[in-house]
Design a protein around this motif. Structure first.
Motif, PDB file in Angstrom:
ATOM      1  N   ASP A 152      -4.110   3.763  -7.163  1.00 24.27           N
ATOM      2  CA  ASP A 152      -4.209   2.333  -6.869  1.00 24.27           C
ATOM      3  C   ASP A 152      -4.385   2.026  -5.391  1.00 24.27           C
ATOM      4  OD1 ASP A 152      -3.883   1.535  -9.544  1.00 24.27           O
ATOM      5  OD2 ASP A 152      -1.721   1.717  -9.395  1.00 24.27           O
ATOM      6  N   ARG A 153      -4.476   3.020  -4.545  1.00 25.21           N
ATOM      7  CA  ARG A 153      -4.525   2.779  -3.103  1.00 25.21           C
ATOM      8  C   ARG A 153      -5.940   2.506  -2.616  1.00 25.21           C
ATOM      9  NH1 ARG A 153      -0.382   7.313  -0.864  1.00 25.21           N
ATOM     10  NH2 ARG A 153       1.465   6.336  -1.718  1.00 25.21           N
ATOM     11  N   GLY A 154      -6.005   1.761  -1.534  1.00 26.45           N
ATOM     12  CA  GLY A 154      -7.269   1.562  -0.847  1.00 26.45           C
ATOM     13  C   GLY A 154      -7.832   0.158  -1.030  1.00 26.45           C
ATOM     14  N   GLU A 169       0.809  -1.225   0.000  1.00 26.02           N
ATOM     15  CA  GLU A 169       0.000   0.000   0.000  1.00 26.02           C
ATOM     16  C   GLU A 169       0.842   1.274   0.000  1.00 26.02           C
ATOM     17  OE1 GLU A 169      -3.899   1.474  -0.180  1.00 26.02           O
ATOM     18  OE2 GLU A 169      -3.260  -0.605  -0.199  1.00 26.02           O
ATOM     19  N   LYS A 170       1.928   1.316   0.754  1.00 25.57           N
ATOM     20  CA  LYS A 170       2.681   2.573   0.882  1.00 25.57           C
ATOM     21  C   LYS A 170       3.463   2.922  -0.387  1.00 25.57           C
ATOM     22  CE  LYS A 170       6.987   1.136   3.078  1.00 25.57           C
ATOM     23  NZ  LYS A 170       7.835   1.330   4.233  1.00 25.57           N
ATOM     24  N   TYR A 171       3.703   1.945  -1.251  1.00 25.32           N
ATOM     25  CA  TYR A 171       4.443   2.213  -2.480  1.00 25.32           C
ATOM     26  C   TYR A 171       3.532   2.434  -3.686  1.00 25.32           C
ATOM     27  CZ  TYR A 171       8.497   0.633   0.143  1.00 25.32           C
ATOM     28  OH  TYR A 171       9.487   0.504   1.071  1.00 25.32           O
ATOM     29  N   ARG A 227      -9.957  -0.387  -4.374  1.00 26.53           N
ATOM     30  CA  ARG A 227      -9.158  -0.591  -5.584  1.00 26.53           C
ATOM     31  C   ARG A 227      -8.534  -1.987  -5.582  1.00 26.53           C
ATOM     32  NH1 ARG A 227      -9.244   4.007  -9.162  1.00 26.53           N
ATOM     33  NH2 ARG A 227     -10.598   5.399  -8.012  1.00 26.53           N
ATOM     34  N   ARG A 228      -8.091  -2.447  -4.419  1.00 32.61           N
ATOM     35  CA  ARG A 228      -7.542  -3.802  -4.332  1.00 32.61           C
ATOM     36  C   ARG A 228      -8.616  -4.826  -4.681  1.00 32.61           C
ATOM     37  NH1 ARG A 228      -3.365  -6.574  -2.202  1.00 32.61           N
ATOM     38  NH2 ARG A 228      -2.405  -4.729  -1.345  1.00 32.61           N
ATOM     39  N   PHE A 229      -9.827  -4.619  -4.196  1.00 30.67           N
ATOM     40  CA  PHE A 229     -10.947  -5.512  -4.502  1.00 30.67           C
ATOM     41  C   PHE A 229     -11.188  -5.561  -6.014  1.00 30.67           C
ATOM     42  CE2 PHE A 229     -15.542  -5.907  -5.301  1.00 30.67           C
ATOM     43  CZ  PHE A 229     -15.746  -7.188  -4.802  1.00 30.67           C
ATOM     44  N   VAL A 230     -11.187  -4.404  -6.661  1.00 28.95           N
ATOM     45  CA  VAL A 230     -11.422  -4.341  -8.109  1.00 28.95           C
ATOM     46  C   VAL A 230     -10.287  -5.033  -8.858  1.00 28.95           C
ATOM     47  CG1 VAL A 230     -11.626  -2.790 -10.090  1.00 28.95           C
ATOM     48  CG2 VAL A 230     -12.833  -2.283  -7.973  1.00 28.95           C
TER      49      VAL A 230
END
Length: 186
Positions: A76-78, A69-71, A81-84
């Motif tokens: 693309d954060r959150g 997440e920090k990079y 967005r990871r779910f998508v």
């Protein structure tokens, strides 16, 4: 009573009244006091700084590829967005083959037979139409599933984010896919 010349006068050592009780420095003295090197100009310091910057960039590149997440860039954060990303990466999409198909059509356009060139371009346009329909379906599906999972806290642009990810070849996607094909997002 005579004053002792070795003993300082009590009135002279303790300043009285307003003022700074020292002479004003000249402009040249003030500028000389402010001047200092901004960067250490040694070869070792430059080499050390260059090596440190290279190692930071490498850490950031690996972290971004792994989806840390920090990079990640802001887009693309959150968790949404990871779910998508996981939802799109878990399936097959015709858009992944669009670039190779375009390359094949370009090579076919070099053939001197006009019928082959015509049918190649016609097939490409039909395929693009299929890809656009898949992008629309993916966008609607992503929005629906995100609404179910995240309720009223869904971000704007999730459908477009998922649709754009479908037309990237899987091995070129950044952040790298975290789920295998057929896998479900967490």
């Amino acid at each position: 009573m005579a004053k002792n010349p070795a003993a300082p006068d009590a009135d002279a050592t303790v300043p009285t009244g307003p003022g700074k009780h020292r002479p004003t420095p000249s402009r040249a003295e003030q500028e000389a006091a402010r001047k200092r090197p901004l960067v250490a100009d040694t070869k070792e310091a430059r080499a050390r700084a260059k090596a440190e910057l290279a190692s930071q960039r490498e850490r950031a590149r690996i972290g971004m590829a792994n989806g840390e997440e920090k990079y990640l860039p802001v887009r693309d954060r959150g968790p949404q967005r990871r779910f998508v990303r996981d939802l799109v990466d878990g399936g097959w999409h015709p858009g992944e083959l669009l670039m190779p198909l375009m390359l094949i059509v370009i090579l076919l356009s070099l053939v001197p037979n006009t019928a082959i060139v015509y049918y190649g371009f016609a097939a490409l346009w039909l395929y693009i139409l299929v890809v656009v329909v898949d992008m629309i379906i993916t966008s609607v599906r992503v929005k629906k599933l995100a609404r179910e999972k995240f309720a009223d806290r869904t971000e704007k642009g999730l459908g477009w984010y998922g649709a754009m990810r479908t037309i990237q070849m899987r091995f070129m996607r950044l952040p790298k896919p975290q789920v295998k094909r057929g896998g479900r997002p967490v």
